[in-house]
Design a protein around this motif. Sequence first.
Motif, PDB file in Angstrom:
ATOM      1  N   LEU A  49      -1.425 -22.897   6.888  1.00  0.00           N
ATOM      2  CA  LEU A  49      -2.795 -23.344   6.662  1.00  0.00           C
ATOM      3  C   LEU A  49      -3.774 -22.498   7.485  1.00  0.00           C
ATOM      4  O   LEU A  49      -4.840 -22.086   6.973  1.00  0.00           O
ATOM      5  CB  LEU A  49      -2.941 -24.823   7.050  1.00  0.00           C
ATOM      6  CG  LEU A  49      -2.267 -25.841   6.115  1.00  0.00           C
ATOM      7  CD1 LEU A  49      -2.395 -27.246   6.699  1.00  0.00           C
ATOM      8  CD2 LEU A  49      -2.879 -25.792   4.714  1.00  0.00           C
ATOM      9  N   GLN A  50      -3.441 -22.253   8.756  1.00  0.00           N
ATOM     10  CA  GLN A  50      -4.295 -21.418   9.589  1.00  0.00           C
ATOM     11  C   GLN A  50      -4.443 -20.023   8.990  1.00  0.00           C
ATOM     12  O   GLN A  50      -5.540 -19.426   9.010  1.00  0.00           O
ATOM     13  CB  GLN A  50      -3.698 -21.317  11.005  1.00  0.00           C
ATOM     14  CG  GLN A  50      -3.712 -22.636  11.779  1.00  0.00           C
ATOM     15  CD  GLN A  50      -5.089 -22.961  12.323  1.00  0.00           C
ATOM     16  OE1 GLN A  50      -6.060 -22.237  12.107  1.00  0.00           O
ATOM     17  NE2 GLN A  50      -5.185 -24.102  13.014  1.00  0.00           N
ATOM     18  N   HIS A  51      -3.351 -19.527   8.442  1.00  0.00           N
ATOM     19  CA  HIS A  51      -3.376 -18.200   7.835  1.00  0.00           C
ATOM     20  C   HIS A  51      -4.312 -18.168   6.629  1.00  0.00           C
ATOM     21  O   HIS A  51      -5.111 -17.221   6.458  1.00  0.00           O
ATOM     22  CB  HIS A  51      -1.954 -17.804   7.423  1.00  0.00           C
ATOM     23  CG  HIS A  51      -1.878 -16.488   6.713  1.00  0.00           C
ATOM     24  ND1 HIS A  51      -2.197 -15.283   7.322  1.00  0.00           N
ATOM     25  CD2 HIS A  51      -1.522 -16.178   5.420  1.00  0.00           C
ATOM     26  CE1 HIS A  51      -2.041 -14.302   6.453  1.00  0.00           C
ATOM     27  NE2 HIS A  51      -1.626 -14.824   5.289  1.00  0.00           N
ATOM     28  N   GLU A  52      -4.238 -19.188   5.785  1.00  0.00           N
ATOM     29  CA  GLU A  52      -5.092 -19.234   4.589  1.00  0.00           C
ATOM     30  C   GLU A  52      -6.564 -19.403   4.978  1.00  0.00           C
ATOM     31  O   GLU A  52      -7.450 -18.831   4.340  1.00  0.00           O
ATOM     32  CB  GLU A  52      -4.655 -20.378   3.673  1.00  0.00           C
ATOM     33  CG  GLU A  52      -3.311 -20.163   3.023  1.00  0.00           C
ATOM     34  CD  GLU A  52      -3.298 -18.947   2.103  1.00  0.00           C
ATOM     35  OE1 GLU A  52      -4.365 -18.577   1.567  1.00  0.00           O
ATOM     36  OE2 GLU A  52      -2.201 -18.353   1.941  1.00  0.00           O
ATOM     37  N   ILE A 131      -7.556 -30.121   9.854  1.00  0.00           N
ATOM     38  CA  ILE A 131      -6.196 -30.068   9.292  1.00  0.00           C
ATOM     39  C   ILE A 131      -5.609 -31.457   9.451  1.00  0.00           C
ATOM     40  O   ILE A 131      -5.663 -32.049  10.527  1.00  0.00           O
ATOM     41  CB  ILE A 131      -5.320 -29.017  10.005  1.00  0.00           C
ATOM     42  CG1 ILE A 131      -5.854 -27.605   9.763  1.00  0.00           C
ATOM     43  CG2 ILE A 131      -3.862 -29.111   9.549  1.00  0.00           C
ATOM     44  CD1 ILE A 131      -5.065 -26.528  10.492  1.00  0.00           C
ATOM     45  N   ASN A 132      -4.997 -31.955   8.409  1.00  0.00           N
ATOM     46  CA  ASN A 132      -4.479 -33.327   8.425  1.00  0.00           C
ATOM     47  C   ASN A 132      -3.274 -33.441   7.501  1.00  0.00           C
ATOM     48  O   ASN A 132      -2.921 -32.465   6.816  1.00  0.00           O
ATOM     49  CB  ASN A 132      -5.586 -34.314   8.012  1.00  0.00           C
ATOM     50  CG  ASN A 132      -5.432 -35.649   8.730  1.00  0.00           C
ATOM     51  OD1 ASN A 132      -4.322 -36.031   9.110  1.00  0.00           O
ATOM     52  ND2 ASN A 132      -6.551 -36.350   8.932  1.00  0.00           N
ATOM     53  N   GLU A 133      -2.660 -34.631   7.512  1.00  0.00           N
ATOM     54  CA  GLU A 133      -1.487 -34.892   6.667  1.00  0.00           C
ATOM     55  C   GLU A 133      -1.763 -36.094   5.786  1.00  0.00           C
ATOM     56  O   GLU A 133      -2.596 -36.947   6.102  1.00  0.00           O
ATOM     57  CB  GLU A 133      -0.234 -35.148   7.534  1.00  0.00           C
ATOM     58  CG  GLU A 133       0.179 -33.966   8.380  1.00  0.00           C
ATOM     59  CD  GLU A 133       1.405 -34.266   9.238  1.00  0.00           C
ATOM     60  OE1 GLU A 133       1.928 -35.397   9.129  1.00  0.00           O
ATOM     61  OE2 GLU A 133       1.840 -33.385  10.011  1.00  0.00           O
ATOM     62  N   ALA A 144      -5.755 -28.464   4.749  1.00  0.00           N
ATOM     63  CA  ALA A 144      -6.893 -28.010   5.553  1.00  0.00           C
ATOM     64  C   ALA A 144      -8.151 -28.055   4.688  1.00  0.00           C
ATOM     65  O   ALA A 144      -8.123 -27.684   3.502  1.00  0.00           O
ATOM     66  CB  ALA A 144      -6.652 -26.593   6.064  1.00  0.00           C
ATOM     67  N   ILE A 145      -9.237 -28.516   5.270  1.00  0.00           N
ATOM     68  CA  ILE A 145     -10.525 -28.570   4.566  1.00  0.00           C
ATOM     69  C   ILE A 145     -11.497 -27.684   5.324  1.00  0.00           C
ATOM     70  O   ILE A 145     -11.734 -27.881   6.534  1.00  0.00           O
ATOM     71  CB  ILE A 145     -11.056 -30.011   4.472  1.00  0.00           C
ATOM     72  CG1 ILE A 145     -10.036 -30.912   3.753  1.00  0.00           C
ATOM     73  CG2 ILE A 145     -12.411 -30.039   3.767  1.00  0.00           C
ATOM     74  CD1 ILE A 145     -10.447 -32.375   3.722  1.00  0.00           C
ATOM     75  N   VAL A 162      -3.804 -26.938   0.363  1.00  0.00           N
ATOM     76  CA  VAL A 162      -2.765 -27.979   0.425  1.00  0.00           C
ATOM     77  C   VAL A 162      -1.383 -27.326   0.515  1.00  0.00           C
ATOM     78  O   VAL A 162      -1.066 -26.432  -0.286  1.00  0.00           O
ATOM     79  CB  VAL A 162      -2.836 -28.905  -0.809  1.00  0.00           C
ATOM     80  CG1 VAL A 162      -1.780 -30.013  -0.702  1.00  0.00           C
ATOM     81  CG2 VAL A 162      -4.238 -29.504  -0.955  1.00  0.00           C
ATOM     82  N   GLU A 163      -0.567 -27.776   1.488  1.00  0.00           N
ATOM     83  CA  GLU A 163       0.829 -27.338   1.622  1.00  0.00           C
ATOM     84  C   GLU A 163       1.731 -28.525   1.311  1.00  0.00           C
ATOM     85  O   GLU A 163       1.668 -29.569   1.954  1.00  0.00           O
ATOM     86  CB  GLU A 163       1.105 -26.829   3.046  1.00  0.00           C
ATOM     87  CG  GLU A 163       0.349 -25.574   3.434  1.00  0.00           C
ATOM     88  CD  GLU A 163       0.930 -24.330   2.771  1.00  0.00           C
ATOM     89  OE1 GLU A 163       2.110 -24.359   2.355  1.00  0.00           O
ATOM     90  OE2 GLU A 163       0.190 -23.329   2.676  1.00  0.00           O
ATOM     91  N   TYR A 164       2.585 -28.363   0.307  1.00  0.00           N
ATOM     92  CA  TYR A 164       3.546 -29.408  -0.058  1.00  0.00           C
ATOM     93  C   TYR A 164       4.810 -29.250   0.810  1.00  0.00           C
ATOM     94  O   TYR A 164       5.456 -28.198   0.805  1.00  0.00           O
ATOM     95  CB  TYR A 164       3.897 -29.323  -1.547  1.00  0.00           C
ATOM     96  CG  TYR A 164       2.711 -29.605  -2.440  1.00  0.00           C
ATOM     97  CD1 TYR A 164       2.401 -30.905  -2.801  1.00  0.00           C
ATOM     98  CD2 TYR A 164       1.894 -28.571  -2.890  1.00  0.00           C
ATOM     99  CE1 TYR A 164       1.296 -31.170  -3.610  1.00  0.00           C
ATOM    100  CE2 TYR A 164       0.787 -28.821  -3.679  1.00  0.00           C
ATOM    101  CZ  TYR A 164       0.495 -30.126  -4.045  1.00  0.00           C
ATOM    102  OH  TYR A 164      -0.594 -30.382  -4.828  1.00  0.00           O
ATOM    103  N   LEU A 165       5.152 -30.332   1.526  1.00  0.00           N
ATOM    104  CA  LEU A 165       6.249 -30.257   2.499  1.00  0.00           C
ATOM    105  C   LEU A 165       7.611 -30.620   1.921  1.00  0.00           C
ATOM    106  O   LEU A 165       8.636 -30.317   2.540  1.00  0.00           O
ATOM    107  CB  LEU A 165       5.952 -31.197   3.689  1.00  0.00           C
ATOM    108  CG  LEU A 165       4.638 -30.940   4.435  1.00  0.00           C
ATOM    109  CD1 LEU A 165       4.489 -31.939   5.580  1.00  0.00           C
ATOM    110  CD2 LEU A 165       4.596 -29.520   4.970  1.00  0.00           C
TER     111      LEU A 165
END
Length: 473
Positions: A49-52, A131-133, A144-145, A162-165
């Motif tokens: 997320l930080q990378h994006e 950043i949240n879950e 991340a928003i 959005v990252e799907y875990l």
Amino acid sequence: MSEIRRGVTARTRILGWILLILTIAVSIIVVTTARAELSRVKVQAHTELQHEVEKFRDFASSPSSGDGGGFNSVQALMTSHLQNNLPEHTETFFSIVDRKEDQRSVDNPPFRLDQDAEFVAEAAKVTTPEINERSTPAGPVTYAIVPIQMQGSSQTGQLVIVEYLTPEYDEAWATIWTMTIIAVIALAMAGIFGWLVAGRVLSPIRQLSETASRIGEEDLSRRIEVTGNDDVAHLGVTFNRMLDRLEAAFAGQRQFLDDAGHELRTPITVVRGHLDVMGDDPEDREYTLDLVGDELRRMSRLVDELIMLAGSEGPDFLMLAPTDITDLVFESFSKATALGTRNWVIDATPEAFGIVDEQRLTQALLQLAANSVDHTDTGDTIAFGGRTTADTIELWVRDTGSGVAEEDRERIFQRFARSKKAKPGRRGTGLGLTIVDRIARAHGGSVSVSSVEGEGATFLIELPWHHPEVEDQ
């Protein structure tokens, strides 16, 4: 059957402890690895997320956009970014413009958060990056928003990453389950191997127990069969050596009792026989009483010597003290000259002190002198002597008598053994040289004889030389 049950119980107990320890260790490893794997999924997602977010910031500040200069609206900026940035298979992007879902990246996510009105409404309110879950029907996601506002424009927007875990969690759990299965298989193999090894390790101990339970005073011949070179094998060797010593001790004890019984039986028989036939004649009674007294004195001497031999194995047999060896030889020589009319001489004397039992060594030298008197005649020579070497004290008594036959040189130091060259009518106990041997052994030394038949014999006592500490004056 009881021995087998005890062996199985002991093996099971040992194996149980081994498996318990291994299970605890493996469980700690598996749990620690599982936590590390699950934590890695979240850390990796947050990193992505930080990378994006950084990629979007770089795109927004590039010369082509130039603080929005290349785009006339927030919507145009985010649309261009979504068209140029393709998501990975576990992520998706979409934009919110003026509180409404606007554009979405080209992909097919497992669950579309852009169609979740509640989530879109909440995301539209975000004014600082976060950043949240969140849980979704497709599993947990982290997102991340990034709020966006262009200078000179009233339009607002948010970029949602959005990252799907679930796919990463599935891989992590696959690793965890694989480790668990391998651990269970390893524990099972360790159990089987431990059962076999424990059986092999305990087998000599079980055999040792069985042998020990069957050993009695009447059967000391059993031994442990020793194989290998490990600690258990050394235990078996030590046990066998102990049995050797016990067997030798019991054999020596039986021989001692047989010999003592035989030697005591003769004077008892003589005394009883003469008392049974003793008449009323005064001369006959006097003769019988003299004979009985002589036999009783011999029995008393024999018993005293037997008691001394029995005590020679004890720790208090010797009373060690610094002793002038020269004085010991001279005093022993002076006492010995009263044993018989012989040509008494001193060969040499050691000018030394040693830690010895003076009385016991004097007893040994006098016993050797008495033995020489019994094997010499009036004109023969009996000599005392002594010397020291680097680490030994040597004391000897030699004579020019009949000597010792070659076949007797080892046997004469045994209990009740007598030389074939003994004078007719000599009535010794057969314990004198045995006592000398025990005194020498108690000092950590030995006694030996060298002889030429018809030319005499030399009895040599060799002792370790323990030097007394010399105090400064």
